[in-house]
Scaffold this active site. Structure first.
Site, PDB file in Angstrom:
ATOM      1  N   SER A  62      -8.907 -28.557 -17.874  1.00  0.00           N
ATOM      2  CA  SER A  62      -8.774 -29.283 -19.137  1.00  0.00           C
ATOM      3  C   SER A  62      -9.986 -29.057 -20.032  1.00  0.00           C
ATOM      4  CB  SER A  62      -8.691 -30.789 -18.886  1.00  0.00           C
ATOM      5  OG  SER A  62      -7.695 -31.090 -17.964  1.00  0.00           O
ATOM      6  N   HIS A  81      -3.113 -24.175 -19.825  1.00  0.00           N
ATOM      7  CA  HIS A  81      -3.368 -25.620 -19.825  1.00  0.00           C
ATOM      8  C   HIS A  81      -2.065 -26.360 -20.068  1.00  0.00           C
ATOM      9  CE1 HIS A  81      -5.212 -29.391 -21.751  1.00  0.00           C
ATOM     10  NE2 HIS A  81      -5.286 -29.491 -20.442  1.00  0.00           N
ATOM     11  N   GLU A 139      -1.058 -24.785 -23.695  1.00  0.00           N
ATOM     12  CA  GLU A 139      -2.150 -24.058 -24.352  1.00  0.00           C
ATOM     13  C   GLU A 139      -2.470 -22.837 -23.489  1.00  0.00           C
ATOM     14  OE1 GLU A 139      -4.940 -27.158 -26.854  1.00  0.00           O
ATOM     15  OE2 GLU A 139      -5.203 -27.157 -24.706  1.00  0.00           O
ATOM     16  N   ASN A 168      -7.531 -31.427 -26.494  1.00  0.00           N
ATOM     17  CA  ASN A 168      -8.457 -32.420 -25.946  1.00  0.00           C
ATOM     18  C   ASN A 168      -9.775 -32.474 -26.711  1.00  0.00           C
ATOM     19  OD1 ASN A 168      -6.699 -33.355 -24.049  1.00  0.00           O
ATOM     20  ND2 ASN A 168      -7.508 -32.133 -22.361  1.00  0.00           N
TER      21      ASN A 168
HETATM   22  P1  NAI Z   1      -5.290 -34.047  -8.521  1.00  0.00           P
HETATM   23  O1  NAI Z   1      -6.528 -34.671  -8.005  1.00  0.00           O
HETATM   24  O2  NAI Z   1      -4.060 -34.861  -8.630  1.00  0.00           O
HETATM   25  O3  NAI Z   1      -4.943 -32.776  -7.618  1.00  0.00           O
HETATM   26  C1  NAI Z   1      -5.876 -31.792  -7.248  1.00  0.00           C
HETATM   27  C2  NAI Z   1      -5.404 -31.170  -5.936  1.00  0.00           C
HETATM   28  O4  NAI Z   1      -6.212 -30.045  -5.681  1.00  0.00           O
HETATM   29  C3  NAI Z   1      -5.526 -32.101  -4.737  1.00  0.00           C
HETATM   30  O5  NAI Z   1      -4.292 -32.184  -4.057  1.00  0.00           O
HETATM   31  C4  NAI Z   1      -6.575 -31.427  -3.883  1.00  0.00           C
HETATM   32  O6  NAI Z   1      -6.350 -31.597  -2.478  1.00  0.00           O
HETATM   33  C5  NAI Z   1      -6.442 -29.984  -4.284  1.00  0.00           C
HETATM   34  N1  NAI Z   1      -7.651 -29.196  -4.038  1.00  0.00           N
HETATM   35  C6  NAI Z   1      -8.921 -29.542  -4.293  1.00  0.00           C
HETATM   36  N2  NAI Z   1      -9.742 -28.533  -3.969  1.00  0.00           N
HETATM   37  C7  NAI Z   1      -8.973 -27.524  -3.514  1.00  0.00           C
HETATM   38  C8  NAI Z   1      -9.233 -26.213  -3.041  1.00  0.00           C
HETATM   39  N3  NAI Z   1     -10.473 -25.728  -2.982  1.00  0.00           N
HETATM   40  N4  NAI Z   1      -8.184 -25.444  -2.678  1.00  0.00           N
HETATM   41  C9  NAI Z   1      -6.921 -25.911  -2.726  1.00  0.00           C
HETATM   42  N5  NAI Z   1      -6.627 -27.160  -3.139  1.00  0.00           N
HETATM   43  C10 NAI Z   1      -7.642 -27.949  -3.552  1.00  0.00           C
HETATM   44  O7  NAI Z   1      -5.683 -33.411  -9.935  1.00  0.00           O
HETATM   45  P2  NAI Z   1      -4.746 -33.128 -11.188  1.00  0.00           P
HETATM   46  O8  NAI Z   1      -4.680 -34.312 -12.045  1.00  0.00           O
HETATM   47  O9  NAI Z   1      -3.511 -32.493 -10.715  1.00  0.00           O
HETATM   48  O10 NAI Z   1      -5.628 -32.073 -11.987  1.00  0.00           O
HETATM   49  C11 NAI Z   1      -5.760 -30.741 -11.551  1.00  0.00           C
HETATM   50  C12 NAI Z   1      -6.335 -29.896 -12.670  1.00  0.00           C
HETATM   51  O11 NAI Z   1      -5.476 -29.974 -13.796  1.00  0.00           O
HETATM   52  C13 NAI Z   1      -7.684 -30.344 -13.165  1.00  0.00           C
HETATM   53  O12 NAI Z   1      -8.428 -29.210 -13.531  1.00  0.00           O
HETATM   54  C14 NAI Z   1      -7.363 -31.184 -14.389  1.00  0.00           C
HETATM   55  O13 NAI Z   1      -8.418 -31.239 -15.308  1.00  0.00           O
HETATM   56  C15 NAI Z   1      -6.199 -30.402 -14.941  1.00  0.00           C
HETATM   57  N6  NAI Z   1      -5.305 -31.162 -15.811  1.00  0.00           N
HETATM   58  C16 NAI Z   1      -4.952 -32.435 -15.493  1.00  0.00           C
HETATM   59  C17 NAI Z   1      -4.075 -33.140 -16.305  1.00  0.00           C
HETATM   60  C18 NAI Z   1      -3.626 -34.509 -15.946  1.00  0.00           C
HETATM   61  O14 NAI Z   1      -3.030 -35.191 -16.806  1.00  0.00           O
HETATM   62  N7  NAI Z   1      -3.838 -34.967 -14.729  1.00  0.00           N
HETATM   63  C19 NAI Z   1      -3.541 -32.532 -17.549  1.00  0.00           C
HETATM   64  C20 NAI Z   1      -3.927 -31.168 -17.746  1.00  0.00           C
HETATM   65  C21 NAI Z   1      -4.796 -30.535 -16.920  1.00  0.00           C
END
Ligand code: NAI
Ligand code: 3HC
Length: 712
Positions: A406, A427, A439, A477
């Site tokens: 993000s 994104h 994006e 953002n």
């Molecule tokens: P989340 O915390 O729900 O999920 C992240 C997942 O990645 C977890 O299941 C974790 O176990 C896994 N993980 C962590 N390190 C890892 C690794 N080294 N190898 C494999 N798996 C690994 O996070 P979320 O909300 O899904 O966000 C993920 C990305 O998306 C972030 O970069 C966030 O900034 C971006 N993002 C999030 C949005 C949102 O609304 N939540 C919107 C747009 C982008």
């Protein structure tokens, strides 16, 4: 037929026995442009001795409607109404043969015919409402005569096409064929003994006052702030209470008001802007074929991204470092498909097919055969760099590697690979399988092939793609930070969360900034701010209340309280009397004097903060065009479509007025956050507009760097 080359080339008149076939060929979508209208009137005048006429289109679709690019320009005769009059005046029956999508004015032409036949896979509808319009060529008068008032109004107010069988069931069309459309139309034509003008059918029975009120209330709720829905109800109601010609006149008057109005202008702007956004000047590289996609990180975003991909027919391998997270994700995705089946939106066999294409990968090495991998792990540069290092090692050298970050620096992530050329940002917005916006982030070293592949994937996922350069928060953002800052400052200065949220929803946002913060989780912004320098990267006073709430364990909906309170299991915000002292204490601690803040000031500050940041990043070349910024805000942040997006909104307000207000705000609140964007200063000095500005074009500014070089 007229000798006009323009008109002669778009319509052909052929003979099929004693039937005249009028075949229109105006690619790409057979819009009813001036050339088509002229040629149609000419062709109808030349059917001569034919016993019947079949009207069909070549290419991918029947008429997709009036030519939208002609709206707002001086009308050129013959009008669509004249074409329709010529069809009705034709001495022999005319049959419309519809394939593809018969939309808007296209469907209205068909309704003027004496019979309608549709190809089995075709769809028909009135999408005018999505352009801030109503059907303006008799649709509001003829459709209710064929399908009843309620069904016609549904079609007009929903703006979504219906399939051929449904259209037939409702009486909008007479027949559906799975065979050769023109042949079937000729058979149908020969069975028609005489003209069957819809205009001469008896008017439908009028709705009672209560039903009308209920329609108005629903329309006002579903399309808040828009004028077209109420006009549509008025026009359709007229079909029941006035003679045909008088109803037609009423429809015309309503249509003309709408088409000249600012809402329709704004929605037309977005229509073309969305189609322009994925285009990149000079990008000629062919996209790589993507059949198998890898997703790393199976949290909130990874699941949504995986679903978006399987729903689009791709095979997906999902990997997560945490085995439990992976099995939770598999269960959640399975549930999502089951819900779609239960709601009747997905056939059970199709759901099974999608499940079979959704494959859990226990180890990252299993992503080795993927054509493109999307990383969606925790928002940490270190974690992401490590993941990209692994992907670089395990993936095929020609695989594209994408990050869903993000805020993080895509160039720094790319630098952890041997070939940064294959790294791009994708994104997504949450929930990723629902939200339309994507994006596509072009890093300093992203190759043309990787960019083209990402854009092609976006199209296959049916996303509205916008290309952004690298900067903190990209387009959407980055701009949001200013919006949240002003909302936070209005709160400190004296407005309540409920007042601010109400002011912004009255402006047209689906949700106010505080309800939105509670929904997303206040801890996310809190964690983001921890990596930033207060006073330099953000205004600490604007987030002082947010921080106090998170410190007190009030993280929003998920903890039952944030700026509002939420009853157990509910997402409905309720005002919390305990909040006011928290705000007052934060204001005192930050030396902010409390006063009354008007709704108008709230809207002006929040929206102008968006405008100024948008113009700044446009001037830097982070966005390719002003219209791209509008596409981002309308599709990712709920900015009211009928206001066209922040750039269009500023243009409509007048850039010199915007500049004056920015300067006044800079004097009143300080120049740090209110210094006018150089692009606004430059454009306000002339006649330029933000919403039509292209990055790199001359606006009296220093030359901008190409998109890829920003922060590169
Ligand atoms: P989340 O915390 O729900 O999920 C992240 C997942 O990645 C977890 O299941 C974790 O176990 C896994 N993980 C962590 N390190 C890892 C690794 N080294 N190898 C494999 N798996 C690994 O996070 P979320 O909300 O899904 O966000 C993920 C990305 O998306 C972030 O970069 C966030 O900034 C971006 N993002 C999030 C949005 C949102 O609304 N939540 C919107 C747009 C982008
Ligand atoms: N007028 C002018 N141009 C149109 C157009 C229209 N009605 N419909 C599509 N186009 C153009 C697009 O701008 C695009 O041009 P570009 O390639 O230069 O960008 C090109 O045709 C292809 O369009 P899409 O990329 O959208 O093609 P798709 O295959 O994805 O979709 C479609 C085809 C479903 C027909 C879609 O284009 C569509 O929904 N078009 C708009 C239909 C519409 O709103 N009709 C109502 C018009 S208003 C009206 O008829 C008023 C009347 O009641 C008086």
């Amino acid at each position: 037929m007229s000798a006009d080359a323009d008109t002669a080339s778009v319509v052909r008149l052929e003979r099929r026995g004693d039937i005249a076939l009028i075949l229109v060929d105006n690619p790409p979508v057979n819009a009813l442009s001036h050339a088509v209208r002229s040629a149609l009137v000419d062709a109808l005048g030349e059917v001569g001795e034919a016993s019947r006429v079949v009207l069909a289109c070549a290419g991918r679709t029947f008429f997709a409607g009036a030519d939208i690019s002609e709206f707002g320009k001086a009308p050129k005769a013959p009008s669509l109404a004249a074409v329709i009059a010529a069809i009705e005046a034709c001495p022999v029956p005319v049959i419309a043969a519809m394939h593809g999508t018969a939309l808007g004015g296209g469907l209205e032409v068909a309704l003027a015919c004496d019979g309608r036949i549709m190809a089995g896979e075709a769809r028909a509808g009135f999408p005018e409402i999505n352009l801030g319009l109503i059907p303006g060529a008799g649709g509001t008068q003829r459709a209710p005569r064929l399908m009843g008032v309620a069904n016609a109004l549904d079609l007009i107010l929903e703006g979504k096409p219906i399939d051929a069988l449904r259209a037939c069931e409702l009486g909008l069309v007479d027949r559906v064929t799975r065979g050769d459309l023109v042949e079937a139309a000729c058979v149908f034509a020969s069975e028609l003994k005489k003209k069957r003008c819809v205009a001469r059918l008896a008017p439908p029975s009028p709705p009672d006052a209560e039903t009308l009120d209920a329609w108005r209330t629903t329309a006002a709720r579903k399309r808040r702030g828009q004028t077209a829905p109420l006009a549509a109800i008025d026009a359709v109601d007229s079909a029941t209470r006035r003679p045909f010609e008088a109803g037609l006149k009423r429809e015309r008057a309503l249509f003309e008001d709408l088409v000249a109005g600012s809402q329709a202008r704004a929605m037309r702007h977005l229509f073309f802007a969305e189609r322009r956004a994925p285009r990149v000047d000079g990008l000629t590289a062919a996209p790589r074929r993507v059949g198998k996609v890898g997703v790393v990180g199976a949290g909130t975003m990874g699941r949504g991204i995986a679903l978006a991909c399987v729903n689009a027919g791709l095979t997906v391998r999902v990997h997560d470092a945490d085995a439990e997270a992976l099995s939770r994700a598999a269960h959640a995705m399975d549930q999502d498909l089951a819900v779609q089946v239960k709601k009747g939106r997905l056939a059970p066999a199709e759901a099974d097919d999608r499940r079979a294409r959704l494959i859990a990968a226990d180890d990252a090495s299993e992503l080795g055969d993927c054509d493109l991998v999307i990383e969606a792990v925790f928002e940490s540069l270190e974690v992401k760099k490590a993941v990209f290092e692994t992907l670089d090692a395990v993936c095929r050298p020609d695989a594209v590697l994408a990050s869903n970050t993000s805020y993080l620096d895509l160039n720094a992530i790319a630098a952890s690979t041997a070939d940064p050329g294959r790294v791009v940002g994708l994104h997504f917005f949450s929930p990723a399988h629902i939200m339309k916006l994507l994006e596509v982030v072009r890093g300093a070293r992203t190759s043309d092939a990787a960019l083209a592949t990402a854009l092609d994937l976006a199209k296959r996922l049916k996303k509205v793609a916008v290309v952004a350069g690298v900067c903190r928060g990209f387009i959407g953002n980055r701009m949001l930070q200013g919006y949240q800052r002003e909302a936070g400052l209005c709160l400190m200065e004296g407005a309540s969360p409920a007042q601010i949220d109400a002011a912004m929803t009255a402006f047209g946002m689906p949700m106010g900034p505080f309800a939105m913060g509670d929904m997303a989780g206040l801890d996310i912004g809190y964690a983001n701010r921890a990596a930033l320098t207060p006073g330099e990267d953000f205004e600490p006073a604007a987030f002082a209340v947010h921080d106090r709430l998170v410190d007190a364990g009030r993280k929003g909906v998920k903890t039952g309280a944030g700026f509002y309170r939420y009853a157990e299991g509910s997402r409905t915000p309720e005002q919390d009397p305990e909040l006011a002292p928290v705000i007052e204490a934060a204001a005192r601690a930050n030396g902010v004097k409390r006063r009354e803040v008007s709704d108008a000031e709230i809207v002006e500050r929040c929206v102008l903060a968006l405008v100024n940041e948008g113009a700044t990043l446009l001037g830097e070349g982070v966005a390719q065009r002003g219209s791209d910024i509008d596409v981002v805000y309308a599709n990712g942040y709920g900015f009211p479509r009928w206001r066209g997006g922040p750039m269009f909104y500023a243009d409509e307000a007048g850039l010199s007025t915007v500049l004056d207000t920015l300067q006044a705000n800079a004097r009143r609140f300080g120049a740090q956050w209110w210094r006018p964007a150089p692009l606004i200063e430059a454009l306000a000095a002339g006649t330029g507009r933000l919403s039509t500005h292209e990055a790199g074009s001359d606006a009296g500014l220093a030359p901008t760097r190409p998109v890829a070089d920003v922060n590169g």
